[in-house]
Write a protein that holds these residues in place. Structure first.
Motif, PDB file in Angstrom:
ATOM      1  N   SER A   1       4.180 -11.554  74.516  1.00  0.00           N
ATOM      2  CA  SER A   1       3.042 -12.358  74.932  1.00  0.00           C
ATOM      3  C   SER A   1       3.546 -13.555  75.737  1.00  0.00           C
ATOM      4  CB  SER A   1       2.284 -12.826  73.688  1.00  0.00           C
ATOM      5  OG  SER A   1       3.148 -13.624  72.904  1.00  0.00           O
ATOM      6  N   ALA A   2       2.617 -14.447  76.080  1.00  0.00           N
ATOM      7  CA  ALA A   2       2.986 -15.635  76.867  1.00  0.00           C
ATOM      8  C   ALA A   2       2.656 -16.902  76.089  1.00  0.00           C
ATOM      9  CB  ALA A   2       2.235 -15.623  78.189  1.00  0.00           C
ATOM     10  N   TYR A   3       3.607 -17.827  76.057  1.00  0.00           N
ATOM     11  CA  TYR A   3       3.449 -19.117  75.367  1.00  0.00           C
ATOM     12  C   TYR A   3       3.493 -20.245  76.391  1.00  0.00           C
ATOM     13  CZ  TYR A   3       4.125 -16.852  70.855  1.00  0.00           C
ATOM     14  OH  TYR A   3       3.968 -16.066  69.745  1.00  0.00           O
ATOM     15  N   PHE A   4       2.523 -21.177  76.290  1.00  0.00           N
ATOM     16  CA  PHE A   4       2.398 -22.259  77.271  1.00  0.00           C
ATOM     17  C   PHE A   4       2.748 -23.600  76.623  1.00  0.00           C
ATOM     18  CE2 PHE A   4       0.473 -20.101  80.924  1.00  0.00           C
ATOM     19  CZ  PHE A   4       0.263 -18.847  80.363  1.00  0.00           C
ATOM     20  N   VAL A   5       3.701 -24.292  77.231  1.00  0.00           N
ATOM     21  CA  VAL A   5       4.264 -25.511  76.649  1.00  0.00           C
ATOM     22  C   VAL A   5       3.627 -26.753  77.275  1.00  0.00           C
ATOM     23  CG1 VAL A   5       6.401 -26.805  76.263  1.00  0.00           C
ATOM     24  CG2 VAL A   5       6.466 -24.296  76.365  1.00  0.00           C
ATOM     25  N   LEU A   6       3.165 -27.657  76.416  1.00  0.00           N
ATOM     26  CA  LEU A   6       2.533 -28.901  76.850  1.00  0.00           C
ATOM     27  C   LEU A   6       3.593 -30.010  76.847  1.00  0.00           C
ATOM     28  CD1 LEU A   6      -0.311 -30.127  77.482  1.00  0.00           C
ATOM     29  CD2 LEU A   6      -0.581 -30.491  75.035  1.00  0.00           C
ATOM     30  N   LEU A   7       4.033 -30.417  78.033  1.00  0.00           N
ATOM     31  CA  LEU A   7       5.098 -31.431  78.091  1.00  0.00           C
ATOM     32  C   LEU A   7       4.580 -32.819  77.735  1.00  0.00           C
ATOM     33  CD1 LEU A   7       7.078 -30.553  81.349  1.00  0.00           C
ATOM     34  CD2 LEU A   7       7.461 -29.736  79.037  1.00  0.00           C
TER      35      LEU A   7
ATOM     36  N   PHE B   1       7.077 -12.965  64.594  1.00  0.00           N
ATOM     37  CA  PHE B   1       6.101 -12.042  63.996  1.00  0.00           C
ATOM     38  C   PHE B   1       5.630 -11.035  65.064  1.00  0.00           C
ATOM     39  CE2 PHE B   1       1.384 -11.540  63.326  1.00  0.00           C
ATOM     40  CZ  PHE B   1       1.489 -10.496  62.418  1.00  0.00           C
ATOM     41  N   GLU B   2       5.307 -11.517  66.248  1.00  0.00           N
ATOM     42  CA  GLU B   2       4.861 -10.598  67.315  1.00  0.00           C
ATOM     43  C   GLU B   2       5.961  -9.594  67.663  1.00  0.00           C
ATOM     44  OE1 GLU B   2       3.421 -13.415  70.351  1.00  0.00           O
ATOM     45  OE2 GLU B   2       1.470 -12.459  70.071  1.00  0.00           O
ATOM     46  N   GLU B   3       7.196 -10.082  67.648  1.00  0.00           N
ATOM     47  CA  GLU B   3       8.307  -9.178  67.939  1.00  0.00           C
ATOM     48  C   GLU B   3       8.378  -8.068  66.891  1.00  0.00           C
ATOM     49  OE1 GLU B   3      12.145 -11.094  68.151  1.00  0.00           O
ATOM     50  OE2 GLU B   3      12.779  -9.669  69.676  1.00  0.00           O
ATOM     51  N   SER B   4       8.093  -8.415  65.640  1.00  0.00           N
ATOM     52  CA  SER B   4       8.113  -7.408  64.574  1.00  0.00           C
ATOM     53  C   SER B   4       7.007  -6.371  64.790  1.00  0.00           C
ATOM     54  CB  SER B   4       7.995  -8.062  63.194  1.00  0.00           C
ATOM     55  OG  SER B   4       6.654  -8.449  62.943  1.00  0.00           O
TER      56      SER B   4
END
Ligand SMILES: [Zn+2]
Length: 245
Positions: A62-68, A54-57
């Protein structure tokens, strides 16, 4: 402001109208007015992946943070891995979301570096951003630094930027007002893709669907990982456990 994609789109248009550059943790100082869009993946990689499309559209990154260390998803799983790699390849930044309560140590650097290495292996690219999951006050107050990583809760991004977040479907500061007030040249906006969808949904509905979704995923994994799961539970029976979406 509700949690529909339309409202998020309005947020982006307002930023543009008020001359904010939508930028990142490294380049922001090149702009007089800058906004950083951050997403902590607390619940679902799938929802975050859709949000990145959606953001690409909207022609933004942006930045996405992954919780391992979460119990909600497994970033090493095949499809999760693919989604994270694809987000990286489409120009989104993937950072590490870290839960300090998992480790019983005063030296956080060691587990942070080891999680950073695991995430780099997953996305097959360097990781240089760090955000804390539910940070304790002492984590926020101490301007912590870790080699090779930008701490997005450092003084630079947490105090020198005006920070706002949609945690638990609630904005303490209303982002539209912050933007239109013309009071801030630096905005750090945290949203959780989990809360957002095409049309606004009640939080209770979102949580119930989330629980139901887990049950559907469990059934799918059963069918993929044991022989004849129908011998124990048919799809019909499994469906009775699912919430009607
Ligand atoms: Zn979090």
């Amino acid at each position: 402001m509700d949690f529909s994609y339309t409202s998020y789109e309005k947020l982006i248009s307002l930023l543009k109208q008020h001359n904010y550059a939508i930028t990142n943790y490294i380049d922001y100082h090149k702009y007089k007015k800058a906004a950083i869009l951050r997403h902590d993946i607390d619940f679902s990689i799938n929802d975050s992946y859709n949000f990145s499309l959606f953001e690409e559209s909207l022609d933004i990154k942006s930045a996405y943070f992954v919780l391992l260390s979460t119990g909600f998803y497994n970033p090493m799983e095949k499809s999760a891995r693919k989604m994270l790699q694809d987000m990286h390849n489409r120009g989104f930044t993937i950072g590490l979301h870290f839960d300090t309560t998992v480790y019983n140590t005063s030296d956080l650097n060691k587990p942070i570096q080891s999680e950073k290495n695991i995430l780099e292996e997953i996305i097959d690219a360097p990781v240089n951003l760090l955000s804390f999951h539910r940070p304790a006050p002492k984590v926020l107050e101490n301007d912590l630094k870790f080699p090779g990583l930008i701490n997005v809760y450092s003084k630079e991004f947490f105090h020198d930027f005006k920070y706002c977040s949609d945690s638990r479907f609630f904005w303490r500061d209303k982002p539209y007002d912050l933007i239109t007030s013309e009071k801030y040249d630096r905005l750090h906006i945290l949203t959780h893709a989990f809360c957002w969808s095409e049309s606004d949904r009640n939080p209770d509905y979102v949580y119930k669907s989330f629980i139901s979704q887990a049950s559907q995923e469990r059934y799918k994994y059963l069918t993929e990982n044991i022989r004849n799961p129908e011998e124990f539970i048919s799809e019909e029976e499994a469906k009775k456990l699912w919430f009607n979406r």
